[in-house]
Every structure is written in structure tokens, then in C-alpha cells.
Design a protein around this motif. Structure first.
Motif, PDB file in Angstrom:
ATOM      1  N   SER A  12       0.840  -1.188   0.000  1.00 27.95           N
ATOM      2  CA  SER A  12       0.000   0.000   0.000  1.00 27.95           C
ATOM      3  C   SER A  12       0.875   1.238   0.000  1.00 27.95           C
ATOM      4  N   ARG A  13       0.642   2.115  -0.962  1.00 32.00           N
ATOM      5  CA  ARG A  13       1.449   3.328  -1.081  1.00 32.00           C
ATOM      6  C   ARG A  13       0.732   4.512  -0.423  1.00 32.00           C
ATOM      7  N   THR A  14      -0.565   4.625  -0.671  1.00 35.32           N
ATOM      8  CA  THR A  14      -1.323   5.745  -0.101  1.00 35.32           C
ATOM      9  C   THR A  14      -2.371   5.252   0.927  1.00 35.32           C
ATOM     10  N   THR A  17      -5.302   0.311   0.514  1.00 33.27           N
ATOM     11  CA  THR A  17      -5.253  -1.147   0.638  1.00 33.27           C
ATOM     12  C   THR A  17      -4.981  -1.532   2.093  1.00 33.27           C
ATOM     13  N   THR A  83      -4.238  -1.825  -7.840  1.00 33.06           N
ATOM     14  CA  THR A  83      -3.984  -2.002  -9.279  1.00 33.06           C
ATOM     15  C   THR A  83      -2.932  -0.973  -9.682  1.00 33.06           C
TER      16      THR A  83
HETATM   17  C1  LIG Z   1       2.033   3.470 -10.100  1.00 36.33           C
HETATM   18  C2  LIG Z   1       0.535   3.471 -10.023  1.00 36.33           C
HETATM   19  C3  LIG Z   1      -0.214   2.961 -11.063  1.00 36.33           C
HETATM   20  C4  LIG Z   1      -1.600   2.921 -10.980  1.00 36.33           C
HETATM   21  N1  LIG Z   1      -2.312   2.360 -12.000  1.00 36.33           N
HETATM   22  C5  LIG Z   1      -3.658   2.224 -11.883  1.00 36.33           C
HETATM   23  C6  LIG Z   1      -4.403   1.555 -12.900  1.00 36.33           C
HETATM   24  O1  LIG Z   1      -3.859   1.087 -13.904  1.00 36.33           O
HETATM   25  N2  LIG Z   1      -5.750   1.441 -12.731  1.00 36.33           N
HETATM   26  C7  LIG Z   1      -6.386   1.924 -11.613  1.00 36.33           C
HETATM   27  O2  LIG Z   1      -7.609   1.778 -11.494  1.00 36.33           O
HETATM   28  N3  LIG Z   1      -5.695   2.558 -10.630  1.00 36.33           N
HETATM   29  C8  LIG Z   1      -4.355   2.709 -10.747  1.00 36.33           C
HETATM   30  N4  LIG Z   1      -3.646   3.326  -9.741  1.00 36.33           N
HETATM   31  C9  LIG Z   1      -4.383   3.853  -8.568  1.00 36.33           C
HETATM   32  C10 LIG Z   1      -4.383   2.912  -7.378  1.00 36.33           C
HETATM   33  O3  LIG Z   1      -4.730   1.599  -7.738  1.00 36.33           O
HETATM   34  C11 LIG Z   1      -5.374   3.387  -6.309  1.00 36.33           C
HETATM   35  O4  LIG Z   1      -5.111   4.723  -5.961  1.00 36.33           O
HETATM   36  C12 LIG Z   1      -5.281   2.507  -5.058  1.00 36.33           C
HETATM   37  O5  LIG Z   1      -6.396   2.743  -4.203  1.00 36.33           O
HETATM   38  C13 LIG Z   1      -3.993   2.771  -4.299  1.00 36.33           C
HETATM   39  O6  LIG Z   1      -3.890   1.902  -3.190  1.00 36.33           O
HETATM   40  P1  LIG Z   1      -2.994   2.293  -1.912  1.00 36.33           P
HETATM   41  O7  LIG Z   1      -3.633   3.544  -1.334  1.00 36.33           O
HETATM   42  O8  LIG Z   1      -3.124   1.138  -1.010  1.00 36.33           O
HETATM   43  O9  LIG Z   1      -1.614   2.555  -2.387  1.00 36.33           O
HETATM   44  C14 LIG Z   1      -2.270   3.415  -9.825  1.00 36.33           C
HETATM   45  C15 LIG Z   1      -1.498   3.944  -8.780  1.00 36.33           C
HETATM   46  C16 LIG Z   1      -0.119   3.985  -8.871  1.00 36.33           C
HETATM   47  C17 LIG Z   1       0.683   4.563  -7.732  1.00 36.33           C
END
Ligand SMILES: Cc1cc2nc3c(=O)[nH]c(=O)nc-3n(C[C@H](O)[C@H](O)[C@H](O)COP(=O)(O)O)c2cc1C
Length: 178
Positions: A12-14, A17, A83
Motif C-alpha cells: 500500500s502506497r497511499t 489497501t 492495481t
Molecule cells: C504506479 C501506479 C499505477 C496505478 N495504475 C492504476 C491503474 O492502472 N488502474 C487503476 O484503477 N488505478 C491505478 N492506480 C491507482 C491505485 O490503484 C489506487 O489509488 C489505489 O487505491 C492505491 O492503493 P494504496 O492507497 O493502497 O496505495 C495506480 C497507482 C499507482 C501509484
């Protein structure tokens, strides 16, 4: 199922998740582990996207700083990832290449910006051919591209918990959804 046999591994980056991982833990117990890299991705979103596209093209598996002790003791492993580039992020591919999950029950979950899980759950099947894979869960999370970071909080987290419980009930991990 005793909760010390449950592992919840997530990337999870932000933190969207992570929010789902915590809701799962609240409802079924288990050990939570966040996947961290030896060399973290850049803070800059576009630079990260470009790096991920390249890694996906070449099949590069970034080395993990996180080590899981005695993976043998877990019977159920939840795998959570956002994703990225419509795929499973490279660090989760690293995890699945590094650990042998044969014979275990794998339960994937995903957050995304509204475009769905992409090929992520298919990749779980491909990389865990000897595991039992249960139906996954996916939900809309943030949209870092547009400055939306942690979205699954407050009222949205409560709504997400209702969805998570319905799913956990459907896959028979919890008895009640109340
Ligand atoms: C490098 C990167 C690529 C991403 N590519 C997609 C994508 O192809 N499709 C999508 O729906 N979201 C995409 N996202 C958005 C993330 O899936 C979404 O913000 C998710 O909730 C982030 O989860 P986290 O908060 O646990 O990091 C991308 C985010 C990042 C950082």
C-alpha cells in the motif's frame, strides 16, 4: 480456523489497501504484514508510474526488505494490492515468486482508482498454481494522479467494512455480517 494461522500481506502506497487489510484483520484476526522494498519507489507519482511500466515490460522483480518468518505456519493468506498499470504491482509479484504457498488458501483483495483489478487476480492464479484461491474482493480506493490519497476513511471506511463483511461471509470466513 484459529487466527494465528491467518496472514494478511499487503502492499500500500497511499494506505487505501492498508485500510482494507485492517478491516479484514478486525473481522478475522491474523497477522498483518506490509510489503516494503529494499529500494522504495519515488515519491513522485509520474516517476513511479514510469518505473512500474518498465518493470512490467522487463519482468523485473524488485527485492523486498520485508521478510516473513515461518510462512509454513499459516494456512490462510490474504494478499492485498492496488492495481498498478492495470496489473498486480511488481512487489507483490516478488513476494509470490519468493515464497512457496503450495497447499495454502489464498484470498486476494484489491483497491484501484475505479478501473478495476485488471489482470491482478489472474496473476495470483498463475503464480500460485498449487494453492486454493478463493473469490477476491475489489473496491475503489484513491486517485493519486489527481491528488486523492487515502479515501477509505471515515464514512467511506464504514461503507467499505459493510462490503468487506459481505464478502467474508460469502467466502465463509465469518458467520454473520451484522
Ligand atoms: C504506479 C501506479 C499505477 C496505478 N495504475 C492504476 C491503474 O492502472 N488502474 C487503476 O484503477 N488505478 C491505478 N492506480 C491507482 C491505485 O490503484 C489506487 O489509488 C489505489 O487505491 C492505491 O492503493 P494504496 O492507497 O493502497 O496505495 C495506480 C497507482 C499507482 C501509484
Amino acid at each position: 480456523m484459529s487466527s494465528n494461522k491467518i496472514l494478511i500481506v499487503y502492499l500500500s502506497r497511499t494506505y487505501n489497501t492498508k485500510a482494507i487489510a485492517q478491516i479484514i484483520q478486525k473481522n478475522v484476526g491474523g497477522q498483518l504484514i506490509s510489503l516494503e522494498l529494499e529500494k522504495p519507489y519515488p515519491e513522485n507519482y509520474q516517476a513511479t508510474v514510469q518505473q512500474v511500466v518498465k518493470e512490467n515490460e522487463t519482468g523485473y522483480l524488485p527485492p523486498l526488505k520485508t521478510k516473513v518468518d515461518s510462512i509454513e505456519k499459516y494456512e490462510i493468506i490474504f494478499l492485498g494490492f492496488p492495481t498498478w498499470d492495470m496489473q498486480m504491482p511488481p512487489p507483490m509479484k516478488s513476494f509470490l515468486h519468493q515464497y512457496n504457498l503450495a497447499g495454502k488458501t489464498i484470498i486476494p483483495f484489491n483497491t484501484n482508482a475505479g478501473y478495476g483489478v485488471g489482470s491482478g487476480f489472474q496473476t495470483v492464479k498463475g503464480l500460485c498454481p498449487k494453492s486454493k484461491i478463493l473469490e477476491g474482493f475489489e473496491i475503489r480506493g484513491g486517485l493519486e494522479r489527481d491528488g486523492q490519497y487515502l479515501v477509505i476513511k471515515g464514512e467511506k471506511a464504514r461503507e467499505a467494512e459493510t462490503e468487506v463483511k459481505k464478502w467474508l461471509h460469502k467466502i465463509k470466513l465469518i458467520k454473520e455480517t451484522l
